[in-house]
Design a protein around this motif. Structure first.
Motif, PDB file in Angstrom:
ATOM      1  N   GLY A 166       0.823  -1.205   0.000  1.00  0.00           N
ATOM      2  CA  GLY A 166       0.000   0.000   0.000  1.00  0.00           C
ATOM      3  C   GLY A 166       0.855   1.252   0.000  1.00  0.00           C
ATOM      4  N   TRP A 182      -3.940  -3.733   1.000  1.00  0.00           N
ATOM      5  CA  TRP A 182      -3.190  -2.536   0.615  1.00  0.00           C
ATOM      6  C   TRP A 182      -3.993  -1.265   0.375  1.00  0.00           C
ATOM      7  CZ3 TRP A 182      -4.585  -0.602  -4.068  1.00  0.00           C
ATOM      8  CH2 TRP A 182      -5.240  -1.468  -4.943  1.00  0.00           C
ATOM      9  N   ALA A 219      -2.652   2.610   1.084  1.00  0.00           N
ATOM     10  CA  ALA A 219      -2.321   3.304  -0.166  1.00  0.00           C
ATOM     11  C   ALA A 219      -3.009   4.662  -0.230  1.00  0.00           C
ATOM     12  CB  ALA A 219      -2.732   2.445  -1.363  1.00  0.00           C
TER      13      ALA A 219
END
Lengths: 294, 338
Positions: free
Chosen positions: A105, A163, A167
Motif C-alpha cells: 500500500g 493494501w 495506499a
C-alpha cells in the motif's frame, strides 16, 4: 487550515514519537496484554514435549483443572497446548498480512501521489475500487478454491487485499508533503524521484504506517478467524480460528464441552481488544487532537 | 464545465470500474482452479436415483453451459448476457435461474440486516449522544464505554457462538438455525411470523450488538468533539436549555457524519453477514453464495457477487453524489486530494 501547523509540530517532535507512545496508557496496556499473551504461548510452547501435541495424548473430554489447565478435546488433545500453537500462528498471519499490505500500500500510495498524472489517475481508481469492494467476499472465494492452504499462504492472500487503505492514506500524505519546502529543495539539488521518496518522504510516514500496520494486523487476524470458522482455514495447522472450527466440527457447544470452544473465543477477544487499544494509542499520538477526552 | 457534473462523472466512472474489475476477478478466479462444477449435478441426480452414462452427460452439460469454449469467449458472452439482464442458470441447482434463486434469498438478508442496522444505529446514536454529552456526570452509565469497546472489537460471528451457547443450548429459548421451522408453510399468518421472528433473534442479536458498540462509540466521540465548539458555548451563554443544546445543536451536527456511516453500512447489507448466515444456516444471499462457491457453481457465484458489488458501489456513489449538496464545505477537486 489548522492542519499544517499540527503536522509541522509532529515533524519536529518526531524523535519523541516512541517516548510519546510509551507514555500513552492505552498503547502500553494494550501492548502489554498482547505481548504477555504471545510470550506465554511461545515460551510454554517451547517447553512442552512435542509428543504431547499428538491426538490421544490425554484422556478425552476432561473439564479444565482435572489434569490439564484448560481441559481436553474429543480427540484427546490438551486445549492449553493447542493454544500455545494457535496464538503464535494467528499472530504470524496478522504480522505477515499486515506487512505485505502496508508495504504494498505504501509503495502504491507513494508512486500514485508523487508522480501524479496518468499513473495517479489509474492507481487512484484502483485504490477506490478495492476500498469499496468487501474483501471478505474475495477472500472466501479464493480460499475456497485453493483448499487447504498453509498459514503463510493464507497470510499472503489476506495481505494481498490489505493494501488499499494504507495506499489511500500514504497518497494523501505525499500529496501534501511534496509541495513543502524541503522536498522542493531536494528536487532542486538534483535528487531523483526514488531518492526523494525514500530519503525525504519516508521518514515522515512512519507514524501513519504504524497505525495502519496495527489496523491491518487486526483485520488480518479477523479475516483468518472468519475464514477458518467457515472451514476454509489452514486445516493442517492450528490457529485460533481453526481451534474454533474443530470445536464446532465436533459440536463442542452441544456436548457441553464449553472449555474447548470458549478458550479460543476468549483468547481471540482479548487479542482484538489489546490490538485495538494499541491502535487507539497510535492514533492519539499521531493525531493529538483526538486526545482531548477519553 | 460545471464542477459538480465533472465530479459526478468521475464518481460514475468509479462505479462502473468497480463493477467491471470485481466481475472480471470473479469470472476468472474460479476458472483458474481445477475442479468439475458438473459433479454437483451428478451428485443431485444420483440422489434422486438417476443413472446415466456420466461421461457423456458431463460433455453434454459442458456444451450446454458453454464451458467447452475458450475462456475468453465465455467471458465475452458473460458480459453480453449480463447486458441483456440474463444471469444464467445455476449449475448446482439445475435448472433454476440464478436471478430467481437470488431473488428468493434477498428478502431474508434484507429483512434481517435492515432491521438490525436501523435499530442499532438509532439506539447507538442516542445513547452515545447522551453519555458523550454528560461526560463525567454520566455516572454508572459511563460503564457503557468499555462494554461498547468490547462489543465493537468482538467479531460478530464470535458473538454468534456465545449467543448460540447461552440461548440455544444452555437455555433453549431460541431455535438454532434456519429462517423458519421445518414443515412450516410460509404465509402471512401470526404463527408463521412469530416463527420467523424467533428464528431471526439470535442472528440479528449477534449483528446488532456489535454494530451498536460502533455507533455508540462514534456518536459519543463526535459529541465530545463538538462540545467545545464556539456555537455550543455561545448557546450555553445565551441560557438555552441544555436539553435543547444537546438535541437541537450538537446532535444535529453530529448526524451528518453518522448518517454517512449509516449509508455505507446499508450498502454493505447484502453481503454483510455472510458468516452469520452460514453459522445459523440462514437462507439469505450470503449463505447462497457460500454454497455456490463450495460447489463451483460459476453462474450463481457471479450473480451473487454482482448483486453485492452493485449494492455497495451504488451506495458509495449516492453518498458521494449527495454529500456536496448537503455539506457546502466540500469543494470539487477532481483529484480527491483529501
Amino acid at each position: 487550515m489548522a492542519v499544517a501547523p499540527v503536522q509541522d509540530a509532529i515533524v519536529e517532535s518526531r524523535k519523541g514519537v516512541l517516548w510519546e507512545l510509551q507514555r500513552n496508557r492505552k498503547f502500553t496496556i494494550g501492548g502489554a496484554i498482547f505481548l504477555a499473551m504471545l510470550l506465554i504461548a511461545l515460551i510454554s510452547g517451547m517447553m512442552i514435549d512435542p509428543d504431547l501435541r499428538k491426538s490421544g495424548s490425554f484422556p478425552q473430554r476432561l473439564p479444565p483443572g482435572e489434569g490439564t489447565l484448560f481441559g481436553t478435546t474429543s480427540l484427546g488433545q490438551s486445549v492449553a497446548i493447542q493454544l500455545t500453537e494457535a496464538i503464535p500462528n494467528s499472530v504470524q498471519v496478522g504480522l505477515i498480512a499486515a506487512a505485505v499490505g502496508t508495504i504494498l500500500g505504501a509503495l502504491i500510495g507513494f508512486v500514485s501521489g508523487y508522480f501524479g498524472g496518468k499513473v495517479d489517475n489509474v492507481l487512484r481508481i484502483l485504490i477506490d475500487v478495492f476500498l469499496s469492494v468487501p474483501s471478505l467476499l474475495f477472500l472466501i472465494l479464493i480460499a475456497a478454491l485453493l483448499r487447504g492452504v498453509g498459514v503463510t499462504a493464507m497470510a499472503l492472500i489476506i495481505g494481498a487485499f490489505a493494501w488499499p487503505s494504507p495506499a489511500r492514506q500514504v497518497r494523501a500524505q505525499v500529496l501534501s508533503l511534496k509541495e513543502r519546502g524541503f522536498v522542493q529543495v531536494a528536487r532542486l539539488s538534483g535528487m531523483n524521484g526514488m531518492e526523494i521518496i525514500l530519503i525525504e518522504l519516508m521518514p515522515h510516514m512512519f507514524q501513519w504506517l504504524g497505525a495502519n500496520f496495527v489496523n491491518a494486523f487486526i483485520a488480518a487476524v479477523l479475516a483468518e478467524s472468519g475464514l477458518s470458522i467457515l472451514g476454509l482455514g489452514p486445516s493442517r495447522e492450528m490457529t485460533l480460528g481453526m481451534m474454533i472450527y474443530w470445536a464446532l466440527n465436533y459440536s463442542a457447544i452441544f456436548q457441553n464441552l464449553w472449555w474447548w470452544w470458549l478458550a479460543p473465543v476468549i483468547t481471540l477477544m482479548a487479542l482484538f481488544l489489546s490490538l485495538y487499544l494499541v491502535h487507539i494509542g497510535f492514533d492519539e499520538v499521531s493525531n493529538p487532537r483526538l486526545r482531548t477526552e477519553g | 464545465m460545471n464542477p459538480y457534473i465533472r465530479y459526478i462523472g468521475e464518481r460514475l466512472i468509479l462505479l462502473l470500474a468497480t463493477i467491471f474489475i470485481s466481475m472480471t476477478v470473479v469470472f476468472f478466479v474460479p476458472r483458474m482452479v481445477p475442479g468439475e462444477p458438473m459433479n454437483a449435478i451428478f451428485a443431485n441426480m444420483a440422489a434422486v436415483g438417476g443413472s446415466m452414462n456420466a461421461q457423456e452427460m458431463i460433455v453434454e452439460y459442458r456444451v450446454r453451459f458453454g464451458l467447452d469454449r475458450p475462456v475468453w469467449v465465455q467471458y465475452l458472452s458473460f458480459w453480453r448476457e449480463l447486458a441483456q439482464g440474463n444471469l444464467g442458470i445455476s449449475i448446482s441447482n439445475f435448472p433454476s435461474e440464478v436471478s430467481g434463486m437470488l431473488l428468493s434469498a434477498l428478502p431474508w438478508t434484507l429483512g434481517l440486516l435492515t432491521v438490525t442496522t436501523l435499530i442499532s444505529w438509532i439506539a447507538g446514536s442516542v445513547i452515545g449522544a447522551v453519555i458523550g454529552w454528560r461526560g463525567r456526570k454520566a455516572g454508572v452509565a459511563r460503564l457503557m464505554v468499555p462494554v461498547a469497546l468490547v462489543l465493537y472489537t468482538t467479531p460478530y460471528y464470535i458473538l454468534a457462538l456465545i449467543l448460540v451457547f447461552v440461548f440455544a443450548f444452555h437455555w433453549p429459548i431460541f431455535p438454532l438455525s434456519g429462517a423458519y421451522s421445518v414443515g412450516m408453510r410460509p404465509g402471512l399468518n401470526t404463527a408463521f411470523i412469530v416463527d420467523v421472528v424467533r428464528h431471526a433473534v439470535l442472528p440479528a442479536l449477534s449483528i446488532l450488538l456489535v454494530s451498536l458498540g460502533w455507533w455508540f462509540l462514534s456518536m459519543r466521540s463526535l459529541i465530545i468533539s463538538l462540545k467545545g465548539e464556539d456555537y455550543i458555548l455561545n448557546a450555553e451563554a445565551m441560557g438555552i436549555k441544555e436539553r435543547r443544546i444537546l438535541w437541537g445543536y450538537a446532535f444535529r451536527n453530529a448526524l451528518l457524519p453518522q448518517t454517512t456511516g449509516l449509508a455505507i453500512s446499508l450498502g454493505h447489507i447484502v453481503g454483510g453477514a455472510l458468516i452469520t448466515e452460514v453459522i445459523f444456516a440462514y437462507p439469505g444471499i450470503g449463505y447462497r453464495i457460500y454454497n455456490a462457491i463450495k460447489s463451483l457453481d460459476y453462474p450463481l457465484i457471479q450473480g451473487g457477487v454482482l448483486l453485492i458489488i452493485i449494492s455497495v458501489a451504488l451506495a458509495n456513489f449516492l453518498i458521494d453524489a449527495a454529500y456536496p449538496l448537503i455539506d457546502p464545505r466540500i469543494r470539487f477537486e477532481g483529484s480527491g486530494g483529501s
